[in-house]
Design an enzyme around this catalytic site. Structure first.
Site, mmCIF file in Angstrom:
data_model
loop_
_atom_site.group_PDB
_atom_site.id
_atom_site.type_symbol
_atom_site.label_atom_id
_atom_site.label_comp_id
_atom_site.label_asym_id
_atom_site.label_seq_id
_atom_site.Cartn_x
_atom_site.Cartn_y
_atom_site.Cartn_z
ATOM 1 N N LYS A 1 -2.026 -2.833 8.350
ATOM 2 C CA LYS A 1 -3.253 -2.230 9.012
ATOM 3 C C LYS A 1 -3.455 -3.054 10.363
ATOM 4 O O LYS A 1 -3.200 -4.227 10.523
ATOM 5 C CB LYS A 1 -4.653 -2.497 8.171
ATOM 6 C CG LYS A 1 -4.728 -1.676 6.971
ATOM 7 C CD LYS A 1 -6.163 -1.967 6.296
ATOM 8 C CE LYS A 1 -6.235 -1.122 5.083
ATOM 9 N NZ LYS A 1 -7.595 -1.190 4.352
ATOM 10 N N ARG B 1 -0.458 -2.376 -6.670
ATOM 11 C CA ARG B 1 -0.888 -3.439 -5.533
ATOM 12 C C ARG B 1 -2.025 -4.206 -6.486
ATOM 13 O O ARG B 1 -1.754 -5.502 -6.131
ATOM 14 C CB ARG B 1 -1.344 -2.639 -4.579
ATOM 15 C CG ARG B 1 -1.874 -3.769 -3.451
ATOM 16 C CD ARG B 1 -2.459 -2.784 -2.112
ATOM 17 N NE ARG B 1 -3.043 -3.832 -1.055
ATOM 18 C CZ ARG B 1 -2.295 -4.554 -0.089
ATOM 19 N NH1 ARG B 1 -1.078 -4.734 -0.272
ATOM 20 N NH2 ARG B 1 -3.015 -5.240 0.694
ATOM 21 N N ARG C 1 0.842 -1.152 0.028
ATOM 22 C CA ARG C 1 0.011 0.025 -0.095
ATOM 23 C C ARG C 1 0.893 1.060 -0.038
ATOM 24 O O ARG C 1 1.960 1.125 0.346
ATOM 25 C CB ARG C 1 -1.015 -0.129 1.369
ATOM 26 C CG ARG C 1 -1.783 -1.235 1.310
ATOM 27 C CD ARG C 1 -2.605 -1.093 2.747
ATOM 28 N NE ARG C 1 -3.428 -2.328 2.947
ATOM 29 C CZ ARG C 1 -3.212 -3.469 3.490
ATOM 30 N NH1 ARG C 1 -1.778 -3.490 4.164
ATOM 31 N NH2 ARG C 1 -3.917 -4.158 3.473
ATOM 32 N N HIS D 1 -3.705 -9.338 3.966
ATOM 33 C CA HIS D 1 -4.975 -9.350 4.146
ATOM 34 C C HIS D 1 -5.286 -10.264 5.020
ATOM 35 O O HIS D 1 -4.799 -11.435 5.114
ATOM 36 C CB HIS D 1 -5.704 -9.918 2.852
ATOM 37 C CG HIS D 1 -5.910 -9.121 1.811
ATOM 38 N ND1 HIS D 1 -6.069 -9.351 0.372
ATOM 39 C CD2 HIS D 1 -5.710 -7.665 1.655
ATOM 40 C CE1 HIS D 1 -6.018 -8.400 -0.489
ATOM 41 N NE2 HIS D 1 -5.591 -7.235 0.046
ATOM 42 N N HIS E 1 -2.253 2.589 -5.828
ATOM 43 C CA HIS E 1 -2.858 1.571 -5.338
ATOM 44 C C HIS E 1 -2.973 0.404 -6.602
ATOM 45 O O HIS E 1 -3.160 -0.663 -6.504
ATOM 46 C CB HIS E 1 -4.146 1.743 -4.904
ATOM 47 C CG HIS E 1 -4.753 0.605 -3.849
ATOM 48 N ND1 HIS E 1 -3.875 0.495 -2.300
ATOM 49 C CD2 HIS E 1 -5.481 -0.251 -3.744
ATOM 50 C CE1 HIS E 1 -4.516 -0.423 -1.954
ATOM 51 N NE2 HIS E 1 -5.349 -0.737 -2.429
ATOM 52 N N TYR F 1 -9.513 -10.739 -6.624
ATOM 53 C CA TYR F 1 -8.645 -10.556 -7.623
ATOM 54 C C TYR F 1 -8.739 -11.858 -8.581
ATOM 55 O O TYR F 1 -8.372 -11.711 -9.901
ATOM 56 C CB TYR F 1 -7.108 -10.450 -7.332
ATOM 57 C CG TYR F 1 -6.871 -9.482 -6.387
ATOM 58 C CD1 TYR F 1 -6.416 -8.103 -7.149
ATOM 59 C CD2 TYR F 1 -6.473 -9.366 -5.156
ATOM 60 C CE1 TYR F 1 -6.366 -7.068 -6.381
ATOM 61 C CE2 TYR F 1 -6.354 -8.267 -4.461
ATOM 62 C CZ TYR F 1 -6.238 -7.222 -5.148
ATOM 63 O OH TYR F 1 -5.782 -5.931 -4.430
#
Length: 311
Positions: free
Chosen positions: A181, A253, A157, A276, A250, A285
């Site tokens: 995150k 990514r 990111r 994730h 982004h 994806y």
């Protein structure tokens, strides 16, 4: 500051320093909570909210926003009421007995075609070669190439790239420790020699600034590179290369994940590399990669090579 605003700020303080949520999440929580209380015309207390009030607010959200946004806003306010129950400040959440269902919209990630990435990189390296006699321009172009190569090589990111600390990147081994995150850490490797070479050249050129600032990527003033500066830099080079596609950080990514899927990399490895927490997030994806399946079937299926008479 009224009593209600103070209570919200106390909750956000708890989210930041006890739950260790990132600033973007804190900002979203603040917006969502203030919107709820503004809609219900509350000024001093949340105890007066009842099930009928919450239903009215949910009708408003569904009529105004896309499902993904509605889901986030409901999650924000639900989390707040769970906190109030845990703190024994209310006995029952106004969400009690309300069933919320969502028909998720599939929003496909926007990717950059492989040949477009190659075109952009070729343009940048060519510009760098032309600027060899102009020290500062060469330094800045080396930094810009390093940023774009890093984004594509790792799927980071842009916030993770800009917050990558110098001491979290082992350049000898090509290993990065990323804080993603929720302050979750993951490790990534860079296995391309050309990418490592440009990163080493960049670090040599900006060694003093990097050591002083502590962050691996710095701007032309020697300060931490901001996300906005990175976006503007990419847009400038995309325009210079006469690429018509609007490219954001982004999208590198998204391209990282999609192109690996097209090369038959197991989706669970991609999930780990992207950071994730759920495989469900990564599975989006697969919708994009299905475009590659269409191309394979169109170009490679033996039936397409058969000439038969049609009666």
């Amino acid at each position: 500051m009224n009593a209600l605003t103070q209570e919200i700020e106390e909750y956000l303080f708890y989210c930041q320093y006890q739950k260790e949520l990132d600033q973007k999440t804190i900002k979203a929580y603040r917006i969502d909570l203030n919107q709820l209380f503004s809609f219900l015309s509350l000024e001093s207390t949340m105890e007066t909210i009842e099930k009928e009030d919450m239903n009215r607010y949910l009708y408003y959200l569904h009529a105004t926003y896309k499902q993904k946004t509605v889901k986030r806003k409901i999650a924000s306010t639900k989390a707040y009421y769970s906190y109030l129950i845990d703190e024994e400040r209310i006995a029952v959440s106004p969400y009690e007995g309300i069933k919320t269902r969502f028909r998720e919209e599939i929003i496909l990630p926007r990717t950059i075609p492989r040949d477009t990435i190659q075109e952009l990189l070729r343009y940048l390296y060519m510009q760098r070669a032309k600027s060899a006699d102009f020290d500062n321009r060469e330094r800045i172009l080396t930094r810009d190439i390093a940023v774009i190569e890093m984004l594509f090589a790792t799927g980071l990111r842009i916030s993770e790239l800009c917050h990558l600390r110098n001491d979290m990147f082992d350049m000898r081994e090509g290993v990065l420790c990323i804080k993603g995150k929720g302050a979750k850490e993951r490790y990534l490797q860079i296995e391309n020699l050309d990418v490592m070479q440009i990163l080493k050249q960049y670090k040599t050129m900006f060694q003093k600034e990097i050591e002083r600032e502590g962050y691996f990527f710095v701007n032309k003033y020697g300060r931490q590179l901001s996300e906005q500066s990175a976006r503007q830099m990419i847009a400038k080079h995309v325009s210079g290369a006469a690429i018509e596609l609007h490219i954001t950080p982004h999208m590198f990514r998204h391209s990282f994940a999609t192109l690996l899927l097209e090369e038959d990399v197991d989706i669970r490895y991609i999930q780990k590399m992207l950071g994730h927490s759920s495989i469900v997030t990564t599975q989006i994806y697969t919708y994009v990669a299905s475009g590659k399946q269409r191309e394979i079937l169109r170009l490679k299926h033996p039936r397409n090579q058969m000439q038969v008479g049609i009666m």
